[in-house]
Design an enzyme around this catalytic site. Structure first.
Site, short mmCIF file in Angstrom:
data_model
loop_
_atom_site.label_atom_id
_atom_site.label_comp_id
_atom_site.label_asym_id
_atom_site.label_seq_id
_atom_site.Cartn_x
_atom_site.Cartn_y
_atom_site.Cartn_z
N HIS A 97 -7.52 4.52 -37.64
CA HIS A 97 -8.18 5.51 -36.79
C HIS A 97 -9.44 6.01 -37.47
O HIS A 97 -9.71 5.68 -38.61
CB HIS A 97 -7.23 6.65 -36.41
CG HIS A 97 -6.78 7.53 -37.54
ND1 HIS A 97 -5.99 7.08 -38.58
CD2 HIS A 97 -7.02 8.85 -37.81
CE1 HIS A 97 -5.75 8.09 -39.42
NE2 HIS A 97 -6.38 9.17 -38.98
N HIS A 123 -10.71 8.92 -38.56
CA HIS A 123 -10.90 10.06 -39.46
C HIS A 123 -11.53 9.63 -40.79
O HIS A 123 -11.22 8.57 -41.33
CB HIS A 123 -9.57 10.77 -39.72
CG HIS A 123 -9.14 11.61 -38.55
ND1 HIS A 123 -7.83 11.98 -38.34
CD2 HIS A 123 -9.85 12.14 -37.52
CE1 HIS A 123 -7.76 12.72 -37.24
NE2 HIS A 123 -8.98 12.83 -36.72
N ASP A 183 -11.08 10.45 -43.80
CA ASP A 183 -10.22 10.14 -44.94
C ASP A 183 -9.51 8.80 -44.78
O ASP A 183 -8.65 8.44 -45.60
CB ASP A 183 -9.21 11.28 -45.19
CG ASP A 183 -8.23 11.47 -44.05
OD1 ASP A 183 -8.66 11.49 -42.88
OD2 ASP A 183 -7.02 11.59 -44.32
N HIS A 184 -9.88 8.04 -43.74
CA HIS A 184 -9.32 6.69 -43.56
C HIS A 184 -10.41 5.62 -43.52
O HIS A 184 -10.13 4.45 -43.73
CB HIS A 184 -8.46 6.63 -42.29
CG HIS A 184 -7.26 7.52 -42.41
ND1 HIS A 184 -5.98 7.04 -42.60
CD2 HIS A 184 -7.15 8.88 -42.43
CE1 HIS A 184 -5.15 8.06 -42.74
NE2 HIS A 184 -5.84 9.19 -42.63
N HIS A 211 -2.34 11.43 -32.62
CA HIS A 211 -3.13 12.02 -33.72
C HIS A 211 -4.61 11.89 -33.38
O HIS A 211 -5.37 12.86 -33.45
CB HIS A 211 -2.77 11.30 -35.01
CG HIS A 211 -3.50 11.78 -36.22
ND1 HIS A 211 -3.29 13.02 -36.77
CD2 HIS A 211 -4.44 11.19 -36.99
CE1 HIS A 211 -4.09 13.16 -37.83
NE2 HIS A 211 -4.79 12.07 -37.98
N ASP A 239 -1.83 7.83 -39.66
CA ASP A 239 -1.34 9.20 -39.55
C ASP A 239 -0.47 9.40 -38.31
O ASP A 239 -0.43 10.50 -37.74
CB ASP A 239 -2.51 10.19 -39.52
CG ASP A 239 -3.23 10.28 -40.87
OD1 ASP A 239 -2.74 9.69 -41.86
OD2 ASP A 239 -4.29 10.93 -40.92
N HIS A 298 -0.51 9.30 -45.98
CA HIS A 298 -0.52 10.46 -46.88
C HIS A 298 0.81 10.65 -47.60
O HIS A 298 1.88 10.29 -47.08
CB HIS A 298 -0.81 11.76 -46.11
CG HIS A 298 -2.18 11.82 -45.51
ND1 HIS A 298 -3.26 12.36 -46.18
CD2 HIS A 298 -2.66 11.37 -44.33
CE1 HIS A 298 -4.35 12.25 -45.42
NE2 HIS A 298 -4.01 11.65 -44.29
FE FE Z 1 -5.42 11.19 -42.69
ZN ZN Z 2 -6.09 11.25 -39.61
#
Ligand code: FE
Ligand code: ZN
Length: 256
Positions: A57, A59, A61-62, A115, A134, A172
């Protein structure tokens, strides 16, 4: 086909990035590179060269390491068709029912909205490996930011239907805080109590709790059990629709 090797690479504060290596061909993929530096260090330590990037996805942080890793390695970027506008530089976009080929390993693509609206998961049956970003966590699930509670519940049902031997490689290390929440809605679950103790010990030793195995999650993850009569009763919703029970549990977690 021999299973691939998976290396867990911690990144940022609590992200897990995964290197996936096929020994026969030397091909190496990275799943959800939060940042490039730790990924590069893990590659260098093994003298591996990156060939593929998989994104679940959009985001930051990915996908934060995408650009640098592509510039350095020319890796092929594969990600969700529904997030084309939000993930720059995708070479191959995939949707529900598609398969990705990684050095002869077949990854089934599932759309798992909730998400984010275009979130996907990759399921490599021959290696018993689920990369679910996530959507599903050990003892938890992602926050529902873009989709509806109904979408998230159906996404989790899709993942729940995979082989119970599936190893869950999620985005995570949230397991211990998820466990404390899970006990708040399912306090008498003996399996959950035991897993919580195990996970607390692992984290005290600095050991990752990932991968979790789906069979264990089926017995203990409240977000996979919203249609379990005992759990519905425990949150005061006996007989209610599973989507409503799921929404109640997710809402409680948001406030926990
Ligand atoms: Fe994440
Ligand atoms: Zn995420």
């Amino acid at each position: 086909m021999a299973p691939f090797e998976i290396v867990l690479v911690p990144a940022l504060s609590d992200n897990y990035v995964y290197l996936v290596h096929d020994h026969a061909s030397g091909a190496t993929a990275v799943v959800d590179p939060a940042e490039a530096a730790p990924v590069q260090a893990a590659l260098d330590a093994r003298r591996w060269n990156l060939t593929h990037i998989l994104n679940t996805h959009h985001h930051g942080d990915h996908i934060g390491g995408n650009r640098e890793l592509i510039e350095r390695h020319g890796a092929v970027l594969i990600g969700p068709k529904a997030e084309t506008a939000r993930i720059p530089g995708m070479d191959i976009t995939v949707a529900e029912g598609d398969v990705v080929d990684f050095a002869g390993h077949t990854g089934a693509v599932f759309e798992t909205p909730g998400h984010t609206s275009g979130h996907i998961a990759f399921w490599f049956a021959d290696s018993d490996a689920l990369f679910c970003g996530d959507t599903l966590f050990a003892l938890g699930c992602g926050r529902v930011f873009e989709g509806t509670m109904e979408q998230m519940w159906s996404s989790l049902l899709k993942l729940r239907g995979l082989a119970s031997t599936a190893r869950i490689y999620c985005g995570h290390e949230y397991t211990v805080s998820n466990a404390r929440f899970a006990l708040s809605v399912d306090p008498d679950n003996v399996r959950l109590q035991a897993r919580t103790r195990e996970f607390e010990e692992m984290r005290a030793r600095g050991t990752p709790t990932i991968p979790a195995v789906l069979a264990d999650e089926l017995d203990t993850n409240p977000f996979l059990r919203a249609d379990h009569p005992g759990l519905a009763a425990a949150v005061g919703m006996a007989g209610a629709d599973p989507v409503a029970v799921f929404a109640e549990i997710r809402g409680r977690k948001d406030r926990f």
